[in-house]
Design an enzyme around this catalytic site. Structure first.
Site, PDB file in Angstrom:
ATOM      1  N   LYS A  11       0.823  -1.215   0.000  1.00 15.63           N
ATOM      2  CA  LYS A  11       0.000   0.000   0.000  1.00 15.63           C
ATOM      3  C   LYS A  11       0.864   1.276   0.000  1.00 15.63           C
ATOM      4  O   LYS A  11       2.060   1.235   0.274  1.00 15.63           O
ATOM      5  CB  LYS A  11      -0.929  -0.029   1.224  1.00 15.63           C
ATOM      6  CG  LYS A  11      -1.976  -1.153   1.168  1.00 15.63           C
ATOM      7  CD  LYS A  11      -2.907  -1.089   2.387  1.00 15.63           C
ATOM      8  CE  LYS A  11      -3.991  -2.158   2.303  1.00 15.63           C
ATOM      9  NZ  LYS A  11      -4.910  -2.086   3.481  1.00 15.63           N
ATOM     10  N   TYR A  51     -12.441  -2.246  -3.784  1.00 13.94           N
ATOM     11  CA  TYR A  51     -12.927  -2.328  -2.399  1.00 13.94           C
ATOM     12  C   TYR A  51     -14.446  -2.210  -2.306  1.00 13.94           C
ATOM     13  O   TYR A  51     -14.968  -1.817  -1.265  1.00 13.94           O
ATOM     14  CB  TYR A  51     -12.252  -1.253  -1.546  1.00 13.94           C
ATOM     15  CG  TYR A  51     -10.861  -1.611  -1.081  1.00 13.94           C
ATOM     16  CD1 TYR A  51     -10.646  -2.696  -0.224  1.00 13.94           C
ATOM     17  CD2 TYR A  51      -9.752  -0.872  -1.462  1.00 13.94           C
ATOM     18  CE1 TYR A  51      -9.379  -3.025   0.230  1.00 13.94           C
ATOM     19  CE2 TYR A  51      -8.471  -1.195  -1.013  1.00 13.94           C
ATOM     20  CZ  TYR A  51      -8.303  -2.276  -0.169  1.00 13.94           C
ATOM     21  OH  TYR A  51      -7.049  -2.595   0.290  1.00 13.94           O
ATOM     22  N   ASN A 114      -1.968   0.495   6.741  1.00 17.30           N
ATOM     23  CA  ASN A 114      -1.405  -0.728   7.311  1.00 17.30           C
ATOM     24  C   ASN A 114      -0.576  -1.548   6.317  1.00 17.30           C
ATOM     25  O   ASN A 114      -0.474  -2.763   6.436  1.00 17.30           O
ATOM     26  CB  ASN A 114      -2.510  -1.557   7.972  1.00 17.30           C
ATOM     27  CG  ASN A 114      -3.600  -1.948   6.998  1.00 17.30           C
ATOM     28  OD1 ASN A 114      -3.529  -1.631   5.820  1.00 17.30           O
ATOM     29  ND2 ASN A 114      -4.602  -2.657   7.487  1.00 17.30           N
ATOM     30  N   HIS A 117      -2.220  -5.367   1.677  1.00 19.82           N
ATOM     31  CA  HIS A 117      -3.526  -6.010   1.496  1.00 19.82           C
ATOM     32  C   HIS A 117      -3.286  -7.457   1.113  1.00 19.82           C
ATOM     33  O   HIS A 117      -2.344  -7.760   0.391  1.00 19.82           O
ATOM     34  CB  HIS A 117      -4.318  -5.344   0.360  1.00 19.82           C
ATOM     35  CG  HIS A 117      -5.458  -6.200  -0.139  1.00 19.82           C
ATOM     36  ND1 HIS A 117      -6.685  -6.203   0.461  1.00 19.82           N
ATOM     37  CD2 HIS A 117      -5.509  -7.129  -1.129  1.00 19.82           C
ATOM     38  CE1 HIS A 117      -7.460  -7.097  -0.166  1.00 19.82           C
ATOM     39  NE2 HIS A 117      -6.771  -7.669  -1.131  1.00 19.82           N
ATOM     40  N   GLU A 128      -9.632 -11.110  -7.355  1.00 26.76           N
ATOM     41  CA  GLU A 128      -8.695  -9.985  -7.193  1.00 26.76           C
ATOM     42  C   GLU A 128      -7.489 -10.119  -8.118  1.00 26.76           C
ATOM     43  O   GLU A 128      -6.991  -9.108  -8.633  1.00 26.76           O
ATOM     44  CB  GLU A 128      -8.252  -9.895  -5.724  1.00 26.76           C
ATOM     45  CG  GLU A 128      -9.405  -9.494  -4.809  1.00 26.76           C
ATOM     46  CD  GLU A 128      -9.009  -9.384  -3.335  1.00 26.76           C
ATOM     47  OE1 GLU A 128      -7.819  -9.609  -2.998  1.00 26.76           O
ATOM     48  OE2 GLU A 128      -9.885  -9.066  -2.517  1.00 26.76           O
TER      49      GLU A 128
HETATM   50  P1  RTP Z   1      -7.026  -5.884   3.543  1.00 27.70           P
HETATM   51  O1  RTP Z   1      -8.390  -6.158   2.949  1.00 27.70           O
HETATM   52  O2  RTP Z   1      -6.442  -4.555   3.099  1.00 27.70           O
HETATM   53  O3  RTP Z   1      -6.084  -7.030   3.343  1.00 27.70           O
HETATM   54  O4  RTP Z   1      -7.169  -5.742   5.130  1.00 27.70           O
HETATM   55  P2  RTP Z   1      -8.014  -6.624   6.127  1.00 27.70           P
HETATM   56  O5  RTP Z   1      -8.699  -7.746   5.404  1.00 27.70           O
HETATM   57  O6  RTP Z   1      -7.120  -6.950   7.258  1.00 27.70           O
HETATM   58  O7  RTP Z   1      -9.085  -5.571   6.627  1.00 27.70           O
HETATM   59  P3  RTP Z   1     -10.535  -5.205   6.047  1.00 27.70           P
HETATM   60  O8  RTP Z   1     -11.510  -5.324   7.154  1.00 27.70           O
HETATM   61  O9  RTP Z   1     -10.796  -5.961   4.775  1.00 27.70           O
HETATM   62  O10 RTP Z   1     -10.380  -3.656   5.715  1.00 27.70           O
HETATM   63  C1  RTP Z   1      -9.802  -3.227   4.509  1.00 27.70           C
HETATM   64  C2  RTP Z   1      -8.854  -2.084   4.785  1.00 27.70           C
HETATM   65  O11 RTP Z   1      -9.610  -0.947   5.155  1.00 27.70           O
HETATM   66  C3  RTP Z   1      -8.829  -0.157   6.070  1.00 27.70           C
HETATM   67  N1  RTP Z   1      -9.539  -0.033   7.327  1.00 27.70           N
HETATM   68  N2  RTP Z   1      -9.618   1.083   7.976  1.00 27.70           N
HETATM   69  N3  RTP Z   1     -10.226   3.091   9.881  1.00 27.70           N
HETATM   70  C4  RTP Z   1     -10.636   1.850  10.085  1.00 27.70           C
HETATM   71  O12 RTP Z   1     -11.256   1.512  11.082  1.00 27.70           O
HETATM   72  C5  RTP Z   1     -10.314   0.833   9.092  1.00 27.70           C
HETATM   73  N4  RTP Z   1     -10.677  -0.427   9.128  1.00 27.70           N
HETATM   74  C6  RTP Z   1     -10.169  -0.981   8.009  1.00 27.70           C
HETATM   75  C7  RTP Z   1      -7.502  -0.874   6.257  1.00 27.70           C
HETATM   76  O13 RTP Z   1      -6.568  -0.341   5.305  1.00 27.70           O
HETATM   77  C8  RTP Z   1      -7.867  -2.297   5.934  1.00 27.70           C
HETATM   78  O14 RTP Z   1      -6.731  -3.045   5.596  1.00 27.70           O
HETATM   79 MG    MG Z   2      -9.861  -7.454   3.628  1.00 27.28          MG
END
Ligand code: RTP
Ligand code: MG
Length: 140
Positions: A11, A51, A114, A117, A128
């Protein structure tokens, strides 16, 4: 265990800090092979489509603008059980909760910024990967 492919994105917070190689080293040391990779600038339209599942979430707008704030590195990783293994290597979404040695523990700046992804299921990995790569661009 099966040989799988998953979609990884390094990212903008990580590309901006010149951490592409360090993140790739964590993946390679964990046994994941980078079988396709390109550095691209996402448009808001592309990031929003990628997304789409999160479009009702409160952080959606922030996420889309962050993902377009600098180039990203999109990649296909291959390995045994790659989808789940890559998620383990990335660590928890919130770096404060990420395990030692994970990419997010090492490099993430916040829950939003973070660093990486990863696809969360084999079915989503297929979708994807095809979002960014033609089959001919993937060279195991
Ligand atoms: P990713 O899809 O990026 O691999 O991350 P993940 O599964 O661990 O998390 P996900 O729940 O799918 O959320 C996608 C991305 O959205 C951002 N996020 N921001 N501000 C917030 O509370 C928040 N929560 C999620 C993060 O960049 C997350 O990786
Ligand atoms: Mg995710």
């Amino acid at each position: 265990m099966a040989l799988e492919r998953t979609l990884s994105i390094i990212k903008p917070d990580a590309t901006r800090r010149n951490l592409t190689g360090k993140v790739n080293a964590v993946f390679e040391n964990a046994g994941l092979r980078i079988v396709a990779q390109k550095r691209i600038q996402l448009t808001e339209k592309q990031a929003g489509a990628f997304y789409e599942v999160h479009k009702e979430r409160p952080f959606f707008g922030e996420l889309v603008s962050f993902m377009c704030s600098a180039p990203v590195v999109v990649q296909v990783l291959e390995g045994e059980n790659a989808v789940a293994h890559h998620r383990d290597v990335m660590g928890a979404t919130n770096p404060a909760e990420a395990a030692e040695g994970t990419v997010r523990k090492l490099y993430a700046q916040s829950i939003g910024e973070n660093s990486v992804h990863g696809s969360d299921s084999l079915e989503n990995a297929k979708r994807e990967i095809s979002f960014f790569f033609a089959e001919t661009e993937i060279l195991p």
